[in-house]
Design an enzyme around this catalytic site. Structure first.
Site, PDB file in Angstrom:
ATOM      1  N   LYS A   1      22.515  -5.103  -1.808  1.00 10.87           N
ATOM      2  CA  LYS A   1      21.108  -5.519  -1.853  1.00 10.87           C
ATOM      3  C   LYS A   1      20.538  -5.348  -3.256  1.00 10.87           C
ATOM      4  O   LYS A   1      21.075  -4.631  -4.094  1.00 10.87           O
ATOM      5  CB  LYS A   1      20.278  -4.711  -0.850  1.00 10.87           C
ATOM      6  CG  LYS A   1      20.616  -5.020   0.603  1.00 10.87           C
ATOM      7  CD  LYS A   1      20.400  -6.487   0.959  1.00 10.87           C
ATOM      8  CE  LYS A   1      18.940  -6.875   1.005  1.00 10.87           C
ATOM      9  NZ  LYS A   1      18.757  -8.308   1.338  1.00 10.87           N
TER      10      LYS A   1
ATOM     11  N   VAL B   1      13.505  -8.285   9.957  1.00  8.39           N
ATOM     12  CA  VAL B   1      14.322  -7.350   9.181  1.00  8.39           C
ATOM     13  C   VAL B   1      15.026  -8.110   8.060  1.00  8.39           C
ATOM     14  O   VAL B   1      15.727  -9.102   8.306  1.00  8.39           O
ATOM     15  CB  VAL B   1      15.341  -6.629  10.080  1.00  8.39           C
ATOM     16  CG1 VAL B   1      16.262  -5.742   9.248  1.00  8.39           C
ATOM     17  CG2 VAL B   1      14.608  -5.787  11.131  1.00  8.39           C
ATOM     18  N   ALA B   2      14.832  -7.642   6.835  1.00  7.73           N
ATOM     19  CA  ALA B   2      15.329  -8.380   5.673  1.00  7.73           C
ATOM     20  C   ALA B   2      16.812  -8.141   5.393  1.00  7.73           C
ATOM     21  O   ALA B   2      17.393  -8.841   4.559  1.00  7.73           O
ATOM     22  CB  ALA B   2      14.505  -8.019   4.440  1.00  7.73           C
ATOM     23  N   ASN B   3      17.411  -7.176   6.047  1.00 18.03           N
ATOM     24  CA  ASN B   3      18.849  -6.930   5.841  1.00 18.03           C
ATOM     25  C   ASN B   3      19.534  -6.771   7.201  1.00 18.03           C
ATOM     26  O   ASN B   3      20.162  -5.762   7.493  1.00 18.03           O
ATOM     27  CB  ASN B   3      19.096  -5.710   4.953  1.00 18.03           C
ATOM     28  CG  ASN B   3      18.559  -4.420   5.549  1.00 18.03           C
ATOM     29  OD1 ASN B   3      17.552  -4.421   6.242  1.00 18.03           O
ATOM     30  ND2 ASN B   3      19.227  -3.315   5.285  1.00 18.03           N
TER      31      ASN B   3
ATOM     32  N   ARG C   1      25.688  -0.926   4.369  1.00 28.18           N
ATOM     33  CA  ARG C   1      26.808  -1.617   3.741  1.00 28.18           C
ATOM     34  C   ARG C   1      27.115  -0.987   2.377  1.00 28.18           C
ATOM     35  O   ARG C   1      26.343  -0.202   1.851  1.00 28.18           O
ATOM     36  CB  ARG C   1      26.474  -3.102   3.569  1.00 28.18           C
ATOM     37  CG  ARG C   1      26.397  -3.885   4.862  1.00 28.18           C
ATOM     38  CD  ARG C   1      25.883  -5.303   4.638  1.00 28.18           C
ATOM     39  NE  ARG C   1      24.458  -5.321   4.304  1.00 28.18           N
ATOM     40  CZ  ARG C   1      23.748  -6.423   4.067  1.00 28.18           C
ATOM     41  NH1 ARG C   1      24.359  -7.604   4.092  1.00 28.18           N
ATOM     42  NH2 ARG C   1      22.460  -6.357   3.779  1.00 28.18           N
TER      43      ARG C   1
ATOM     44  N   ASP D   1      14.051 -12.795   3.703  1.00 27.57           N
ATOM     45  CA  ASP D   1      14.393 -12.314   2.358  1.00 27.57           C
ATOM     46  C   ASP D   1      14.168 -13.381   1.293  1.00 27.57           C
ATOM     47  O   ASP D   1      14.249 -13.100   0.103  1.00 27.57           O
ATOM     48  CB  ASP D   1      15.820 -11.765   2.288  1.00 27.57           C
ATOM     49  CG  ASP D   1      16.865 -12.712   2.808  1.00 27.57           C
ATOM     50  OD1 ASP D   1      16.519 -13.882   3.083  1.00 27.57           O
ATOM     51  OD2 ASP D   1      18.032 -12.303   2.954  1.00 27.57           O
TER      52      ASP D   1
ATOM     53  N   HIS E   1      17.568 -12.389  -4.406  1.00 31.49           N
ATOM     54  CA  HIS E   1      16.453 -13.090  -3.757  1.00 31.49           C
ATOM     55  C   HIS E   1      15.181 -12.955  -4.590  1.00 31.49           C
ATOM     56  O   HIS E   1      14.117 -12.574  -4.095  1.00 31.49           O
ATOM     57  CB  HIS E   1      16.226 -12.569  -2.332  1.00 31.49           C
ATOM     58  CG  HIS E   1      17.425 -12.753  -1.435  1.00 31.49           C
ATOM     59  ND1 HIS E   1      17.845 -13.987  -0.995  1.00 31.49           N
ATOM     60  CD2 HIS E   1      18.304 -11.848  -0.921  1.00 31.49           C
ATOM     61  CE1 HIS E   1      18.922 -13.844  -0.242  1.00 31.49           C
ATOM     62  NE2 HIS E   1      19.230 -12.560  -0.179  1.00 31.49           N
TER      63      HIS E   1
ATOM     64  N   TYR F   1      23.086  -9.344  -4.183  1.00 35.64           N
ATOM     65  CA  TYR F   1      22.017 -10.214  -3.703  1.00 35.64           C
ATOM     66  C   TYR F   1      20.732  -9.817  -4.418  1.00 35.64           C
ATOM     67  O   TYR F   1      20.426  -8.625  -4.538  1.00 35.64           O
ATOM     68  CB  TYR F   1      21.819 -10.059  -2.191  1.00 35.64           C
ATOM     69  CG  TYR F   1      22.925 -10.636  -1.349  1.00 35.64           C
ATOM     70  CD1 TYR F   1      23.180 -12.004  -1.335  1.00 35.64           C
ATOM     71  CD2 TYR F   1      23.722  -9.820  -0.553  1.00 35.64           C
ATOM     72  CE1 TYR F   1      24.197 -12.532  -0.567  1.00 35.64           C
ATOM     73  CE2 TYR F   1      24.734 -10.335   0.229  1.00 35.64           C
ATOM     74  CZ  TYR F   1      24.966 -11.701   0.219  1.00 35.64           C
ATOM     75  OH  TYR F   1      25.986 -12.217   0.984  1.00 35.64           O
TER      76      TYR F   1
ATOM     77  N   GLU G   1      23.508 -15.064  -3.860  1.00 31.27           N
ATOM     78  CA  GLU G   1      22.964 -16.132  -3.029  1.00 31.27           C
ATOM     79  C   GLU G   1      22.829 -17.476  -3.733  1.00 31.27           C
ATOM     80  O   GLU G   1      22.591 -18.505  -3.078  1.00 31.27           O
ATOM     81  CB  GLU G   1      21.606 -15.733  -2.432  1.00 31.27           C
ATOM     82  CG  GLU G   1      20.446 -15.657  -3.410  1.00 31.27           C
ATOM     83  CD  GLU G   1      20.323 -14.331  -4.135  1.00 31.27           C
ATOM     84  OE1 GLU G   1      19.315 -14.148  -4.840  1.00 31.27           O
ATOM     85  OE2 GLU G   1      21.230 -13.478  -3.989  1.00 31.27           O
TER      86      GLU G   1
END
Length: 375
Positions: A75, A298-300, A15, A270, A96, A94, A118
Site C-alpha cells: 500500500k 474498505v480501501a484495502n 499483506r 481507493d 492511487h 500501489y 496500478e
C-alpha cells in the site's frame, strides 16, 4: 541493489510486499534484501522463512528505509512514513495518487521515484499488477455484501441465493472489468440474480457468451442505473479509469430511491469511489449508513485475505522488480513501455497525466526524467 521490504502499517493491512520466494529470486540475481522483522507475519511468513531465503532482518521500519535503494511495498506510504523516504529512493507499490492529494504533495516534496503498480499497463490496456488484487477484491465483494445484507448488520435481511420458493437477492455490478466480472461470477455462483452494466458493448457481448443464465448484461447510463437501484439489494461499484479518479455513477440523491438495508460495496474507493457518498473505511470499522443504505468502502479489501493476496501479488510484481533491480529504474523503464507507464511522480515532478489532472499540477514529459545521466 539494496532492496527493502518494510512492514505495512496501514490499518489492518496484513499483506507484505514480497514473499520469501521473491526474496530468494532477487538474491539469485545478486541483490541485497533487507526485510523488517515481523513484516510477513500477517501473511503467514515467519522471519525464519525470510532468513532462509537470504534476507537480512532489520528491527525497525526506519532501518529499512534508511538503507534501501528500492522499497517494495503493498500500500501507499502513510503520513508516518513520509519523513523516512529519501530523495532518489525508488518506491514500487500501489499509490492511487488521484485519490490522495496529501500523498501526492508529500511524494513531490520527498523527490522520490514513485512507480505505481496500478498504472503499469500493457499494450492491450491490461494492468498486470492490478489484476491479481482486482481478482481478489472482485471475488470478495459479493462475500462481504452477503454478510452485510444480514439484519443484525443493518442490511435488508435477505439471503443472497434465496431458497426454494423464495426469490434470490438482486445484485447490480457497475463495471465489467476484472473486478466486475469476478464479482458477477461469485454472486451468480451463490445463486443471486445479477445484472452487470458497462458502456463497452463488446465486453457485454463477451460476458453474455460465458456467464450463467442468472447473469444479465445491460448498457450503463444514468437512466438504467436509476431504474435498477430501486429493486437492487446489493450494488458492487467496480469502475476503473487507470490512474484517475473514478466517476460517480451513484449520486447522493439516488440513495433515497433505494430500499432500506440495501448494501453498497465500492471497490473503486481507493480511486475516489464510483459512489458519491462513499469514503474510505477500514477492516476495523468497515461500514457506515446514509439514508438507511449500508456503505462498505474498505480501501484495502484484499488485506483481509493476506496469504492469498501476497502470493498473488508477488507472482505479478516479481518479474518487474527483478528488471528494476538488475537494470536500474531508468534503463528498465526505457526498455519496458508497460513499466514506464508506472512512473507517476519522479524527482518532485508529476509525469502521469491522470495525477496531474486530478490535482491541477503541471505535467512533465516522462521522457525528460528518463534521460540518462551524463558526467
Amino acid at each position: 541493489m539494496i532492496i527493502g521490504v518494510p512492514k505495512e502499517i496501514k490499518n489492518n493491512e496484513n499483506r507484505v510486499g514480497l514473499t520469501p520466494a521473491g526474496v530468494a529470486e532477487l538474491r539469485k540475481h545478486g541483490h541485497t534484501l533487507l526485510v523488517q522483522a515481523g513484516a510477513g507475519g500477517g501473511s503467514g511468513f515467519d522471519d525464519a522463512d525470510y532468513e532462509q531465503a537470504g534476507a537480512q532482518l532489520l528491527p525497525t521500519i526506519a532501518d529499512v528505509y534508511g538503507q534501501a535503494d528500492m522499497i517494495i511495498k503493498v500500500k501507499e506510504p502513510i503520513a508516518e512514513e513520509y519523513p523516512l523516504i529519501k530523495e532518489n529512493q525508488l518506491l514500487f507499490t500501489y499509490f492511487h495518487f488521484a485519490s490522495g492529494e496529501a500523498l501526492t504533495h508529500a511524494m513531490i516534496e520527498r523527490k522520490a521515484i514513485c512507480l505505481a503498480y496500478e498504472t503499469v499497463e500493457l499494450p492491450n490496456r491490461a494492468l498486470p499488477l492490478l489484476i491479481p488484487m482486482s481478482e481478489v477484491a472482485g471475488r470478495m465483494a459479493p462475500q462481504e455484501g452477503a454478510k452485510y445484507l444480514e439484519k443484525p448488520l443493518k442490511g435488508r435481511g435477505i439471503l443472497l441465493g434465496g431458497v426454494p420458493g423464495v426469490k434470490p437477492a438482486h445484485v447490480l455490478v457497475l463495471g465489467a472489468g476484472i473486478v466486475g466480472t469476478q464479482a458477477a461470477k461469485v454472486a451468480a455462483g451463490l445463486g443471486a440474480q445479477v445484472t452487470i452494466m458497462d458502456i463497452n458493448l463488446n465486453r457485454l457481448r463477451e460476458l453474455d457468451d460465458f456467464m450463467p443464465k442468472n447473469v444479465v448484461t445491460q448498457y450503463s447510463n444514468e437512466y438504467n442505473i436509476r431504474e435498477a437501484i430501486k429493486t437492487t439489494d446489493l450494488v458492487v461499484g467496480a469502475v476503473l479509469i487507470p490512474g484517475a479518479k473514478a466517476p460517480h455513477l451513484i449520486t447522493r440523491d439516488m440513495l433515497k430511491t433505494m430500499r432500506p438495508g440495501t448494501v453498497l460495496v465500492d471497490v473503486a474507493v481507493d480511486q475516489g469511489g464510483c459512489i458519491e457518498t462513499c469514503r474510505p473505511t477500514t477492516h476495523e470499522d468497515p461500514t457506515f449508513i446514509i439514508d438507511d443504505v449500508v456503505h462498505y468502502c474498505v480501501a484495502n479489501m484484499p488485506g483481509a485475505v493476506p496469504y492469498t493476496s501476497t502470493l498473488a501479488l508477488t507472482n505479478a510484481t516479481l518479474p518487474y522488480a527483478v528488471k528494476l533491480a538488475n537494470l536500474g529504474w531508468q534503463a528498465a523503464c526505457r526498455q519496458d513501455a508497460a513499466l514506464r507507464l508506472g512512473l507517476n511522480v519522479v524527482h518532485g515532478e508529476v509525469v502521469y497525466k491522470g495525477v496531474a489532472e486530478a490535482w491541477g499540477l503541471p505535467l512533465v514529459d516522462v521522457a525528460h526524467v528518463l534521460e540518462p545521466v551524463t558526467a
